[in-house]
Design a protein around this motif. Structure first.
Motif, short mmCIF file in Angstrom:
data_model
loop_
_atom_site.label_atom_id
_atom_site.label_comp_id
_atom_site.label_asym_id
_atom_site.label_seq_id
_atom_site.Cartn_x
_atom_site.Cartn_y
_atom_site.Cartn_z
N ARG A 167 -31.41 -1.17 32.20
CA ARG A 167 -30.60 -2.05 31.36
C ARG A 167 -31.48 -3.13 30.72
O ARG A 167 -32.47 -3.54 31.28
CB ARG A 167 -29.49 -2.69 32.20
N ARG B 178 -25.40 2.14 37.15
CA ARG B 178 -26.39 1.14 36.75
C ARG B 178 -27.74 1.35 37.43
O ARG B 178 -28.76 0.97 36.88
CB ARG B 178 -25.86 -0.26 37.01
N LEU C 274 -29.95 3.36 35.12
CA LEU C 274 -30.24 2.82 33.79
C LEU C 274 -31.30 1.73 33.86
O LEU C 274 -31.35 0.96 34.82
CB LEU C 274 -28.98 2.21 33.16
N SER D 136 -22.15 0.47 30.31
CA SER D 136 -22.93 1.15 31.35
C SER D 136 -22.43 2.57 31.54
O SER D 136 -23.23 3.52 31.62
CB SER D 136 -22.85 0.39 32.67
N TYR E 36 -19.76 -3.85 30.73
CA TYR E 36 -19.22 -2.98 31.76
C TYR E 36 -19.02 -1.57 31.23
O TYR E 36 -19.65 -0.62 31.72
CB TYR E 36 -17.90 -3.54 32.32
N THR F 249 -29.36 3.41 27.30
CA THR F 249 -29.11 2.36 28.27
C THR F 249 -28.06 1.42 27.69
O THR F 249 -27.44 1.73 26.67
CB THR F 249 -30.41 1.62 28.65
N ASP F 250 -27.87 0.27 28.32
CA ASP F 250 -26.91 -0.68 27.78
C ASP F 250 -27.42 -2.12 27.89
O ASP F 250 -28.44 -2.39 28.52
CB ASP F 250 -25.54 -0.52 28.42
#
Length: 136
Positions: A25, A20, A23, A100, A97, A115-116
Motif C-alpha cells: 500500500r 492488505r 499489498l 484494498s 477500505y 495496490t491502493d
C-alpha cells in the motif's frame, strides 16, 4: 486462480487484514510520485463523493462495479490506459477500505503491481495534493 471459499466464514475485518498483507500500500505522496512516473491512479468513488469532494487530476475514474472490466488488459471493455499486466495501478476510494479489496481483485486478474492508497481520497486531500472541482 479463483479464490477458494473458506471452510470457516471470516468477517470483513479479517478479510481486509488478510488482503492488505498482500499489498504494498502507498501513501498519498508515494501515489502522487508514482502517477508522475507513469503509474495509473484509479478513482473508484461513486459520483456523489466525486462531485462533493473533487477529483484527483489525471486519475482515471472507474466506478467500482466496472473496475475489473475496465482494467483487464485482455478484456474487450478495457480502458485505453489498461495497457498490460505490469501497469502500476493505485486504486483510490474515499477512505482506503474498498480500495484494498478492489486492488486484490485486480491482482487476481494478473495486475501484479495493483495496490491502493492508504487513507483514500481523504488522505490525499489532507496531504495537500492537487484536487479539482468534482465532475468526471
Amino acid at each position: 486462480m479463483v479464490p477458494e471459499v473458506p471452510e470457516t466464514p471470516i468477517g470483513i475485518d479479517d478479510l481486509l487484514e488478510r488482503v492488505r498483507r498482500t499489498l504494498d500500500r502507498v501513501s498519498p505522496r508515494d501515489a502522487y510520485d508514482l502517477a508522475r512516473s507513469g503509474g495509473l491512479l484509479v478513482d473508484i468513488r461513486y459520483a456523489e463523493l466525486r462531485e462533493r469532494d473533487g477529483l484527483i487530476p489525471g486519475a482515471l475514474v472507474v466506478e467500482r462495479n466496472e473496475l475489473e472490466w475496465r482494467l483487464d488488459p485482455l478484456g474487450s471493455h478495457r480502458a485505453p490506459e489498461a495497457v498490460d499486466h505490469d501497469l502500476r495501478v493505485v486504486v483510490i476510494c474515499n477512505e482506503g477500505y474498498a480500495s484494498s479489496l478492489a486492488a486484490a481483485s485486480l491482482r487476481q486478474l494478473g495486475l501484479r503491481y495493483a495496490t491502493d492508497l492508504v487513507g483514500g481520497f481523504q488522505a490525499w486531500r489532507a496531504a495537500g495534493l492537487p484536487v479539482t472541482e468534482g465532475r468526471a
